[in-house]
Write a protein that holds these residues in place. Structure first.
Motif, short mmCIF file in Angstrom:
data_model
loop_
_atom_site.label_atom_id
_atom_site.label_comp_id
_atom_site.label_asym_id
_atom_site.label_seq_id
_atom_site.Cartn_x
_atom_site.Cartn_y
_atom_site.Cartn_z
N UNK A 112 0.85 -1.20 0.00
CA UNK A 112 0.00 0.00 0.00
C UNK A 112 0.88 1.24 0.00
N UNK A 113 0.52 2.22 -0.81
CA UNK A 113 1.33 3.43 -0.91
C UNK A 113 1.13 4.31 0.32
N UNK A 114 2.09 5.22 0.53
CA UNK A 114 2.00 6.14 1.67
C UNK A 114 0.72 6.95 1.59
N UNK A 115 0.35 7.40 0.38
CA UNK A 115 -0.85 8.20 0.20
C UNK A 115 -2.10 7.48 0.64
N UNK A 116 -2.19 6.20 0.29
CA UNK A 116 -3.38 5.44 0.65
C UNK A 116 -3.48 5.24 2.15
N UNK A 117 -2.33 5.05 2.80
CA UNK A 117 -2.33 4.88 4.25
C UNK A 117 -2.84 6.16 4.93
N UNK A 118 -2.45 7.32 4.41
CA UNK A 118 -2.87 8.60 4.97
C UNK A 118 -4.39 8.70 5.02
N UNK A 119 -5.07 8.20 3.99
CA UNK A 119 -6.51 8.41 3.87
C UNK A 119 -7.34 7.20 4.32
N UNK A 120 -6.71 6.26 5.01
CA UNK A 120 -7.41 5.06 5.44
C UNK A 120 -8.57 5.40 6.38
N UNK A 121 -8.33 6.27 7.35
CA UNK A 121 -9.36 6.66 8.31
C UNK A 121 -10.55 7.30 7.60
N UNK A 122 -10.27 8.19 6.66
CA UNK A 122 -11.31 8.87 5.89
C UNK A 122 -12.19 7.86 5.16
N UNK A 123 -11.56 6.95 4.44
CA UNK A 123 -12.32 6.00 3.63
C UNK A 123 -13.20 5.09 4.48
N UNK A 124 -12.68 4.68 5.63
CA UNK A 124 -13.46 3.82 6.53
C UNK A 124 -14.64 4.57 7.13
N UNK A 125 -14.41 5.84 7.52
CA UNK A 125 -15.48 6.65 8.12
C UNK A 125 -16.59 6.92 7.11
N UNK A 126 -16.22 7.25 5.87
CA UNK A 126 -17.22 7.50 4.83
C UNK A 126 -18.02 6.23 4.56
N UNK A 127 -17.34 5.08 4.54
CA UNK A 127 -18.06 3.82 4.30
C UNK A 127 -19.06 3.54 5.42
N UNK A 128 -18.64 3.77 6.67
CA UNK A 128 -19.56 3.58 7.81
C UNK A 128 -20.76 4.50 7.68
N UNK A 129 -20.52 5.74 7.27
CA UNK A 129 -21.60 6.72 7.15
C UNK A 129 -22.59 6.30 6.06
N UNK A 130 -22.08 5.82 4.94
CA UNK A 130 -22.98 5.34 3.88
C UNK A 130 -23.86 4.20 4.39
N UNK A 131 -23.29 3.36 5.22
CA UNK A 131 -24.05 2.22 5.76
C UNK A 131 -25.16 2.67 6.70
N UNK A 132 -24.87 3.67 7.56
CA UNK A 132 -25.89 4.09 8.52
C UNK A 132 -26.95 4.99 7.89
N UNK A 133 -26.67 5.57 6.73
CA UNK A 133 -27.73 6.29 6.01
C UNK A 133 -28.83 5.30 5.65
N UNK A 134 -28.41 4.12 5.22
CA UNK A 134 -29.37 3.07 4.84
C UNK A 134 -29.95 2.37 6.06
#
Length: 281
Positions: A1-23
């Motif tokens: 995994x690239x350094x850039x992707x590691x930086x945004x791991x928290x963001x991507x997980x939080x957005x995914x959780x949010x999409x799930x709780x909208x439904x």
């Protein structure tokens, strides 16, 4: 995994959780709920977090009550936020008391009062008004990079150094321009083009049509980051939902460009993360 992707791991997980709780909202008996209200040019988003600042519910509604960060339909904005608040309260079986909101950078003297009044008139106790890039970076957690917020009428760029915003600019070119190009290319009305653009099933077809506009956005980014140590770019805002936009921008800028699964939700989640129980006077 690239350094850039590691930086945004928290963001991507939080957005995914949010999409799930909208439904499917999570009813967990939290002692307090923190709400983020994002009055966007094309869409109003409300994000709800529990006492541990984890997403439990959310909603969004396309609306035309704000243009380029300025409230143009005050009564309509109050009605929409109030309705969304009541809808989420019913789903969570609780009262949502505390909320934070955000404004585009540099507009605090112009419109922070209107945003404050909308949130309070909708029934919330307002705890914080912050600028949008600072809110977004609560989720992105960038140290040395640029938040690029492609809104309805403008592209906002916020450069961060050591996690703090050091430079901000807003320039014309945004989602409205995308819709105008589609309208001209397909002979559609502006409203039809706007709806056509939102459907991701059409993105592969319209990306070549919109490529010159995306390249214009890329040139705006290049012109404004060249004097700074920008190691990554993160795209936020509903217009960035266009499939493939990040690849064009990365190629044009030569900087690693990240796009969350749904960039429309980054800022509202950051707003909610900034909410507290301390009422804003």
């Amino acid at each position: 995994m690239s350094e850039g992707k590691i930086v945004f791991e928290y963001c991507d997980k939080l957005v995914q959780k949010f999409e799930e709780v909208i439904e499917k909202p999570i009813i967990n008996g939290s002692s307090v709920y923190y709400t983020g209200v994002d009055l966007g040019t094309a869409c109003v988003v409300v994000a709800v977090l529990d006492e541990n600042y984890e997403p439990v519910a959310g909603a969004y509604r396309y609306a035309d009550v704000v243009r380029d960060g300025m409230v143009v339909d005050y009564i309509g904005a109050i009605r929409i936020v109030r309705e969304m608040k009541q809808e989420l309260e019913q789903k969570l079986n609780t009262e949502l008391i505390y909320a934070a909101a955000a404004i585009p950078p540099g507009t605090d003297a112009l419109d922070s009062g209107a945003i404050k009044n909308v949130v309070q008139a909708a029934g919330f106790e307002l705890t914080c008004i912050l600028d949008e890039p600072t809110a977004a970076n609560a989720v992105l957690r960038m140290q040395n990079g640029a938040v690029v917020d492609i809104g309805g009428g403008t592209t906002g760029i916020s450069v961060l150094k050591d996690g703090k915003v050091v430079y901000v600019v807003d320039e014309a070119t945004g989602g409205t321009h995308f819709s105008l190009v589609i309208s001209g290319a397909y002979g559609m009305s502006f409203k039809e083009a706007d709806l056509f653009k939102r459907d991701n099933r059409n993105h592969k077809e319209i990306l070549p049509v919109l490529k010159p506009v995306v390249e214009k956005v890329s040139s705006i980014i290049n012109n404004n980051i060249r004097d700074y140590d920008v190691r990554e770019i993160s795209l936020v805002g509903g217009t960035c939902c266009l499939t493939g936009i990040e690849e064009i921008i990365q190629k044009q800028t030569g900087v690693y460009t990240h796009k969350p699964k749904n960039p429309m939700f980054v800022t509202p989640l950051g707003i909610a993360l900034s909410c507290t129980k301390d009422i804003l006077e």
